[in-house]
Design a protein around this motif. Structure first.
Motif, mmCIF file in Angstrom:
data_model
loop_
_atom_site.group_PDB
_atom_site.id
_atom_site.type_symbol
_atom_site.label_atom_id
_atom_site.label_comp_id
_atom_site.label_asym_id
_atom_site.label_seq_id
_atom_site.Cartn_x
_atom_site.Cartn_y
_atom_site.Cartn_z
ATOM 1 N N LYS A 106 0.968 -1.249 0.003
ATOM 2 C CA LYS A 106 0.099 0.101 0.002
ATOM 3 C C LYS A 106 0.712 1.184 0.006
ATOM 4 N N PRO A 107 1.808 1.369 -0.887
ATOM 5 C CA PRO A 107 2.682 2.584 -1.056
ATOM 6 C C PRO A 107 1.665 3.862 -1.264
ATOM 7 N N VAL A 108 2.239 4.885 -0.698
ATOM 8 C CA VAL A 108 1.374 6.242 -1.080
ATOM 9 C C VAL A 108 2.098 7.049 -1.900
ATOM 10 N N ALA A 109 3.503 6.530 -2.292
ATOM 11 C CA ALA A 109 4.184 7.303 -3.277
ATOM 12 C C ALA A 109 5.175 6.312 -3.951
ATOM 13 N N VAL A 110 5.601 6.620 -5.439
ATOM 14 C CA VAL A 110 6.550 5.896 -5.844
ATOM 15 C C VAL A 110 7.584 6.709 -5.958
ATOM 16 N N VAL A 111 8.853 6.162 -5.815
ATOM 17 C CA VAL A 111 9.942 7.302 -6.224
ATOM 18 C C VAL A 111 10.922 6.379 -7.123
ATOM 19 N N GLN A 112 11.456 6.792 -8.408
ATOM 20 C CA GLN A 112 12.061 6.377 -9.455
ATOM 21 C C GLN A 112 13.403 6.996 -9.683
ATOM 22 N N GLY A 113 14.487 6.216 -9.387
ATOM 23 C CA GLY A 113 15.727 6.806 -9.852
ATOM 24 C C GLY A 113 16.779 5.649 -10.660
ATOM 25 N N TYR A 114 17.595 6.045 -11.063
ATOM 26 C CA TYR A 114 18.502 4.992 -12.129
ATOM 27 C C TYR A 114 19.232 3.974 -11.092
ATOM 28 N N GLY A 115 19.014 2.751 -11.527
ATOM 29 C CA GLY A 115 19.848 1.613 -10.885
ATOM 30 C C GLY A 115 19.923 0.538 -12.077
#
Length: 342
Positions: A121-130
């Motif tokens: 139940k995430p309230v946010a998604v954070v996307q960065g390089y990996g």
């Protein structure tokens, strides 16, 4: 005040990938340039969109390459994203992390809870390089955003410079979700947003900072947005053809082949300002204009030729209307892969 370019500024903010190193290889002369700035007591900061390393790891990487750096001098989009998430979310809130362990650690240290799946139940998604990001976590992120999670991207750099050539960057991974969701991220944290540059300036109490980068669409546009002078170095992503076609919000103050340009007189790297169309000579080059065309003649430092041609294209002369009147000029235009004149 020194008569070289860097001497006119009280802080130099360096991008990393394409400016100081390529993946894990230092760019020749970068360490020497940074050491020279330090010996002259010029404050330094590093601001990177790459979210795959924490500040302490970036500083260690730089030090291992012979570039002296302290963690406090490093600002990353991962750290900036985590700080922004902490400002907007309640403590302990679940955040689905798409990216490297460094981004997860930043989220955790910001008082939030990194999670991996929609079921959390995430309230946010954070996307960065990996480099290990794959379909499974991208699928979970797509489901979470569709379910109402706010989508944060650390940056949208389409490519990452490397010794082998440009590689897919976080922007390419963001494009996967953009295609699946048919929408853009809610928030983009890193450059070209001005936050990293402004934070670096505030931490150093700089009144006249200079931003140094290799990308027009992130480093230079970010500096323009932040109201800072900027230097484009031609050791990374953006090349001469990109600079000639740059819109006004992506035009640097200076251009140089590499970081050695910091120690040349500022006038030898300065680019034309808006409305400044009177340039006709630089170094051993001469530019003539006639009826919407521009002709380059002579020989010399390619950066001087590039500065002259920017004076033409930035005042409305098409790149396709540039011709050469000397063998050296013709060779240079071919090397830059400019389109053939109409």
């Amino acid at each position: 005040m020194s008569d070289h370019l860097a001497g006119g500024y009280d802080l130099v903010i360096f991008d990393l990938d394409g400016v100081v190193f390529l993946i894990d290889r230092p760019i020749p002369g970068a360490a020497e340039a940074i050491d020279r700035l330090r010996s002259g007591a010029t404050p330094i900061a590093f601001a990177t969109n790459n979210a795959s390393r924490r500040a302490v790891d970036v500083a260690a990487l730089l030090t291992g390459m012979g570039v002296s750096a302290e963690p406090a001098e490093v600002l990353t989009s991962a750290g900036a994203a985590a700080s922004l998430l902490a400002e907007r979310l309640p403590a302990g809130a679940p955040v689905l992390v798409v990216g490297a362990e460094a981004l997860r650690a930043e989220v955790r240290d910001a008082g939030l809870t990194p999670v991996d799946a929609l079921e959390d139940k995430p309230v946010a998604v954070v996307q960065g390089y990996g480099p290990e990001v794959g379909w499974k976590v991208l699928a979970e992120a797509a489901l979470a955003v569709r379910a109402g999670a706010t989508w944060f991207a650390t940056n949208t750099d389409r490519t990452l410079p490397s010794p082998r050539g440009p590689l897919p960057g976080n922007g390419s991974l963001v494009a996967v979700l953009r295609t699946a969701l048919d929408r853009d991220p809610d928030v983009v944290v890193g450059k070209p947003q001005p936050g990293l540059f402004r934070t670096a300036a505030a931490q150093s109490r700089a009144e006249r900072p200079l931003a140094v980068g290799d990308r027009l669409d992130t480093d230079i546009q970010g500096a323009v947005t932040a109201g800072m002078d900027s230097l484009l170095v031609l050791t990374g992503v953006s090349g001469p053809a990109d600079l000639l076609a740059a819109p006004e919000d992506r035009r640097p103050t200076y251009v140089a082949a590499d970081l050695s340009g910091l120690f040349r007189p500022a006038g030898e790297s300065r680019l034309p300002a808006p409305g400044d169309d009177a340039w006709d000579e630089a170094g051993g080059w001469r530019l003539t204009r006639d009826a919407g065309t521009a002709t380059l003649n002579g020989s010399g430092d390619p950066v001087d030729a590039l500065r002259l041609l920017c004076a033409a294209t930035w005042t409305g002369i098409p790149v396709t209307a540039i011709t050469a009147a000397s063998a050296e000029a013709a060779d240079l235009l071919r090397f830059w892969d400019l389109p053939e004149p109409h």
